[in-house]
Design an enzyme around this catalytic site. Structure first.
Site, PDB file in Angstrom:
ATOM      1  N   HIS A 170      -2.122   1.235   5.228  1.00 34.15           N
ATOM      2  CA  HIS A 170      -1.246   2.288   5.747  1.00 34.15           C
ATOM      3  C   HIS A 170      -1.692   3.644   5.190  1.00 34.15           C
ATOM      4  CE1 HIS A 170       1.419  -0.865   7.151  1.00 34.15           C
ATOM      5  NE2 HIS A 170       2.229   0.030   7.668  1.00 34.15           N
ATOM      6  N   HIS A 217       3.406  -2.058  -1.790  1.00 29.71           N
ATOM      7  CA  HIS A 217       2.156  -1.748  -2.489  1.00 29.71           C
ATOM      8  C   HIS A 217       2.440  -1.164  -3.858  1.00 29.71           C
ATOM      9  CE1 HIS A 217      -0.820  -2.541   0.626  1.00 29.71           C
ATOM     10  NE2 HIS A 217      -0.018  -1.985   1.502  1.00 29.71           N
TER      11      HIS A 217
END
Length: 401
Positions: A170, A217
């Protein structure tokens, strides 16, 4: 350096950021996976699991999110509703920002640049998006570093929880798309560079922070994602124009590019468990293959739909009519792309099921490489072809362009 990397990868750093933004983990006893401590004060299964996770942390070849289950309930499932939101403004902002990094966003919104702004920019963005996403997805499955565990992190997404963590694709995609547009647009469109820079930094920063907020993350994953994208842009930038000329004018382009991308799809690194990374990567490679062939066809036909006149051209003036036409193009275009996807997906699966003699209701068969890769690649190659060749011509026929 090793201590710094361990600190940036620590899940507690992500949990601390979530709490600062108003997202708090609630006691497990309120939901599904048992109490936080037994009545006699002994550690429960939940705390034992946390201890096991800490002992496994240095073992890079184990995906925590894939392997750990307790009482038939994965940690991701148990933590799905175990949070309390105390700042709804940031919550909505980060969830929206996380959506800006999903593949489906780029597949539906990048075509808008082709339909309403400049096909040149769309082609450039698709090329760079494909490069950074393939590099990031392969690195994930080669390095096999786990995502932050829950607890202590609150996980707001579950679809990609079985994927590995580093780097954050991302963050890579948002950084690459934002700054490729910033670097490519000045030669095509008149705009204030400082405004474009602010837009690029804001968009990429929001997507990066959203990956921490959603618990998907670590800080190290995000930092590495941004760094890798910056390196790829830096080293490929001098060759962008060369590749553009090859992609549009070489007679080998419509053969070499799709063949290479299909080869990369089939040779994607194998894992010991199913992950969505191979399917998502094949989707992106298929889109790039279709768009590459489509833009080559447009160049050969002499109808590229690029801005006419002396470049850079002024930005289109926003009027009620232009906004209405843009909205209509978006609706018609998305319907065409979704329709293409559904039709080709259905036909490709039927053909593959028949070829491999697999029952049509066998959902698990879709995960096999010999079915997943050709199905997704053909489906999204068709989507790329329809977007680059047909849709603008339909717009001209019905008076939307």
């Amino acid at each position: 350096m090793q201590e710094l990397l361990a600190y940036l990868q620590a899940p507690e750093l992500v949990a601390r950021f979530q709490r600062r933004c108003g997202l708090f983990l609630v006691e497990a006893s309120r939901h599904c996976c048992g109490r936080t401590r037994a009545p006699n004060g002994a550690p429960t299964n939940w705390e034992k699991a946390r201890g096991q996770l800490r002992r496994r942390w240095d073992h890079q070849d184990s995906n925590w999110n894939h392997q750990y289950k307790e009482n038939g309930c994965t940690a991701g499932d148990c933590s799905k509703h175990q949070y309390e939101v105390r700042n709804w403004l940031l919550h909505c902002l980060f969830l929206f920002s996380a959506g800006l990094g999903h593949e489906i966003f780029y597949i539906t919104c990048l075509p808008c640049i082709h339909w309403s702004l400049d096909p040149f920019l769309c082609r450039r963005l698709v090329n760079i998006w494909t490069l950074v996403m393939y590099a990031g997805q392969v690195m994930k499955d080669v390095l096999k570093l786990p995502r932050p565990p829950s607890p202590p992190v609150v996980k707001l997404e579950t679809r990609v929880d079985a994927e590995y963590g580093l780097p954050s694709t991302h963050a890579m995609a948002a950084t690459a798309i934002s700054f490729t547009l910033l670097l490519s647009a000045p030669s095509r469109i008149q705009f204030q560079f400082e405004v474009g820079l602010l837009f690029a930094v804001t968009l990429s920063s929001l997507v990066c922070l959203s990956r921490l907020y959603t618990g998907m993350h670590s800080v190290l994953d995000v930092v590495c994602g941004v760094f890798i994208s910056a390196v790829l842009i830096f080293f490929t930038y001098p060759y962008w124009e060369i590749f553009d000329r090859f992609q549009l004018t070489s007679r080998f382009s419509p053969i070499v590019v799709p063949s290479l991308l299909l080869f990369l799809s089939f040779t994607y690194p194998e894992l010991d468990h199913y992950s969505t990374t191979r399917g998502d990567t094949t989707t992106i490679l298929g889109v790039c293959a279709g768009c590459s062939v489509g833009y080559w066809v447009n160049e050969q036909l002499g109808q590229t739909f690029e801005p006419q006149g002396v470049l850079p051209v002024p930005l289109p003036t926003l009027t009620a009519l232009s906004v209405a036409l843009g909205a209509c193009r978006f609706l018609v275009g998305v319907v065409a792309l979704v329709g293409t996807r559904q039709i080709v997906k259905k036909l490709s699966l039927l053909m593959l099921y028949s070829w491999y003699r697999v029952p049509e209701n066998a959902e698990s068969a879709r995960r096999k490489k010999e079915i997943e890769v050709p199905s997704k690649f053909s489906t999204y190659t068709a989507v790329g072809l329809v977007n680059s060749i047909l849709i603008n011509r339909v717009f001209i026929l019905i008076g939307l362009l």
